[in-house]
Design a protein around this motif. Structure first.
Motif: not given
Lengths: 123, 405
Positions: B385-390
């Motif tokens: 599942h894609p995710a973003e480094i935030v």
């Protein structure tokens, strides 16, 4: 139309050879606020006891087991779009899937409402 | 379904591996909080946590308790945490501070009266043994050199033993058997001001000794939710009456461990034992703000060699915020991968953020993949599942920064 229950807190409502499956009111209360549901694809087949769906609350992720063997013929998209629907009506609008039964005799092993109520009270 | 009840095996004898909760620990020899009776009276659902029988939620439920705390004021019983006083017989602040600075990398010597510092208990190899709050007592209290330490419940016995081992004979550590209540949220200052008007202008990370509803307390403006709020150290005998007094306010509701966890996760705050372990360094944990400027230059604390080296050269993996792009929460232990399936890190805390309205997580990823805005993939039940480094935190903290001009 009969409704049967598993000791793992799923319910199954049978009409003809079609079973509607969900998690019990007791299970939904124990889980707390449901925030995510993952349903199997239509056409997939499961054997009784297989991991079939996932329900996640604010607290934890849980597997939902297939209460009976059969093929998925419909998933309840409304609980995927609005997971809180499971808490609002776990044994009504919050159903998970409809299955075509492959072994209806499995229903005989499941509990009726009175037996489940006693099981839930002790679990 | 799995995960009903507290057992880790379901009725078919299978491991219900996914039904992990933060509060699942061994159920034996549980200690009771002094306010145990009050929690039960309030309908608290009690679970074992760090050796204590603790309320994980009240009838309001985790999500509503979380949102209540962000909108009003939530009362938490955190009496399981360790409270101790470090002192040197006849010693000054400088004497006590110089000693504790041997095992924490924070600037303690220059800590003012009544000021609080977040810092880390360090092992010789540069690993973090715990995170803690150190308060220099307010001037009016006397005991010029004493420092108050507040440490994590799960670590407290080990922390005390370590501090004794490192500083024993030179300083005295006395453990205080007191309650610790936290009142957190935007209304907390109004609630406390009704009992102590001066409390509303206390700076963030300061403490005062005062009376609340007749009880002598140490009141600290700090917390673990990302909201303005206070922690109140109070004698066990006075805690019940004070808690009831606070709960009688319309804006105050009792909040359990479940919401405490989601609040701190949204606020980007570490939970020791999950987001930090003895293998973690302060640089990897992205807690370099907790290293005093002078301390970075001088070193002179346990593990300084590794910490100073990593400050200069960086370290292999670093703690980051991870925002799943979809709706599936990524729980602790979820592997962080590249699109080709290469593992580059792991989630150390993750779940659903009620204020964010979606899943939130933090974890460690290899430094070269830690850049904000980068895309990573979370292996949830075998699917990427894609995710973003935030950037952490996920919410805008609302700590009190002084009277508005």
């Amino acid at each position: 139309m009969t409704t049967k229950f598993t000791k793992d807190h799923e319910w199954v409502r049978v009409e003809g050879d079609t079973a509607t499956v969900g998690i019990t009111k007791h299970a939904a209360e124990q889980l707390g606020d449901v925030v995510f549901v993952e349903l199997p694809d239509v056409g997939n087949s499961f054997t009784q006891g297989d991991d079939m769906a996932v329900v996640e609350s604010v607290k934890a992720a849980s597997d939902v087991y297939a209460p009976v063997s059969g093929e998925i013929i419909e998933g309840n998209g409304s609980i995927v779009d609005a997971p809180e629907t499971v808490n609002d009506g776990p044994e009504e609008g919050g159903w998970f899937v409809k299955m075509k039964l492959s072994n209806p005799s499995e229903l005989d092993e499941l509990m009726d409402e009175a037996a489940y109520k006693e099981h839930a009270a002790n679990s | 379904m799995s995960g009903m009840g507290m057992t880790s095996e379901d009725s078919r004898g299978r491991k219900a591996g996914r039904a992990r909760c933060l509060w699942e620990t061994r159920v034996s020899d549980l200690k009771q909080l002094p306010l145990d009776g009050l929690h039960r009276e309030l309908g608290g659902k009690m679970v074992p946590f760090a050796g204590y029988d603790m309320p994980v939620q009240y009838p309001m439920g985790v999500k509503e308790e979380h949102l209540w705390t962000r909108e009003k004021a939530g009362l938490f019983d955190v009496s399981h945490m360790g409270q101790a006083v470090l002192s040197v017989e006849g010693g000054s602040h400088e004497d006590v501070a110089a000693l504790i600075e041997e095992i924490v990398p924070g600037e303690i010597r220059k800590l003012g009266h009544g000021r609080i510092r977040y810092t880390l208990l360090m092992a010789d190899d540069g690993g973090v043994l715990d995170d803690l709050m150190i308060t220099r007592l307010p001037k009016e209290v006397g005991h010029a050199g004493d420092l108050v330490l507040v440490v994590n419940a799960a670590c407290k016995d080990a922390d005390y033993a370590y501090i004794e081992k490192q500083l024993g004979g030179r300083a005295t550590l006395s453990v205080k058997d007191r309650c610790l209540l936290a009142l957190q949220g935007p209304k907390a200052h109004e609630v406390i001001a009704e009992l102590d008007p001066e409390a509303s202008t206390m700076p963030f990370m300061s403490a005062r000794v005062t009376q609340l509803a007749g009880a002598n307390v140490m009141l600290s403006r700090c917390g673990y939710t990302g909201e303005d709020g206070y922690e109140i150290s109070v004698a066990n005998k006075d805690a019940d009456a004070l808690a009831r007094k606070l709960l009688a306010h319309d804006d105050v509701a009792p909040i359990g461990l479940g919401a405490r966890d989601s609040l701190r996760l949204e606020a980007g705050l570490c939970l020791y034992g999950h987001d930090m372990t003895p293998e973690t360094s302060p640089v990897g944990a992205n807690l370099t703000f907790a290293l005093g400027k002078r301390r970075r230059e001088e070193g002179g604390f346990a593990g300084a060699e590794r910490v100073l080296r990593e400050l200069n050269n960086g370290c292999g993996e670093i703690r980051v915020g991870i925002k799943p792009s979809g709706r599936a929460p990524a729980r602790e232990g979820t592997e962080v991968k590249l699109e080709d399936g290469t593992t580059i890190g792991r989630v150390t805390s993750g779940g659903f953020g009620p204020t964010v309205g979606g899943p939130v997580a933090m974890g460690y990823v290899q430094r070269q993949h830690a850049e904000e805005g980068g895309t990573v993939h979370l292996d949830i039940r075998g699917k990427l599942h894609p995710a973003e480094i935030v950037r952490l935190p996920f919410i805008e903290p609302r700590y009190y920064r002084g009277p508005s001009k």
